[in-house]
Design an enzyme around this catalytic site. Sequence first.
Site: not given
Length: 153
Positions: A120-122
């Site tokens: 989850p780089c978001h």
Amino acid sequence: MTYIDSFLSPFGHVVLKAENDQIISITFSDQSFVSEKSSLVIQDAIEQLKAYFSGVLVDFNFPIELQGTPFQKEVWQELQKISYGMTLSYKEIAIKMGKATAIRAVATAISKNPILIVIPCHRVIASNGNLSGYSGGVARKAQLINLEKNGKK
């Protein structure tokens, strides 16, 4: 053998690639994509991603294979510790890794994340709270953060 398939999510087309019964890539695309060959792991991943986009699923359990440098893999593994609906800054990630002075290197590794959403780089934002770069586009990053804030907790 490499398998590739896609589906239309609420935020655009999502393209999945798998090798050896493991997902190696999940990306957004602004155009439709014709499936070359699908597989059971891709179909399972698509169903889980659809449940995520519906606000029902918060954790994924399909197999992934991280393909990158040892440092990139270390960063991506740290990203997987960020809980659904939470955000951390690039600086906080670097500190958690024990590399407080490597903020730019951490940010570069995050930008190379091949498995969006699942890694989850978001959920990583600038220290000032602003949204910063996202390979799927900053607008999608905002949509994903909002989805998680309003979805199942």
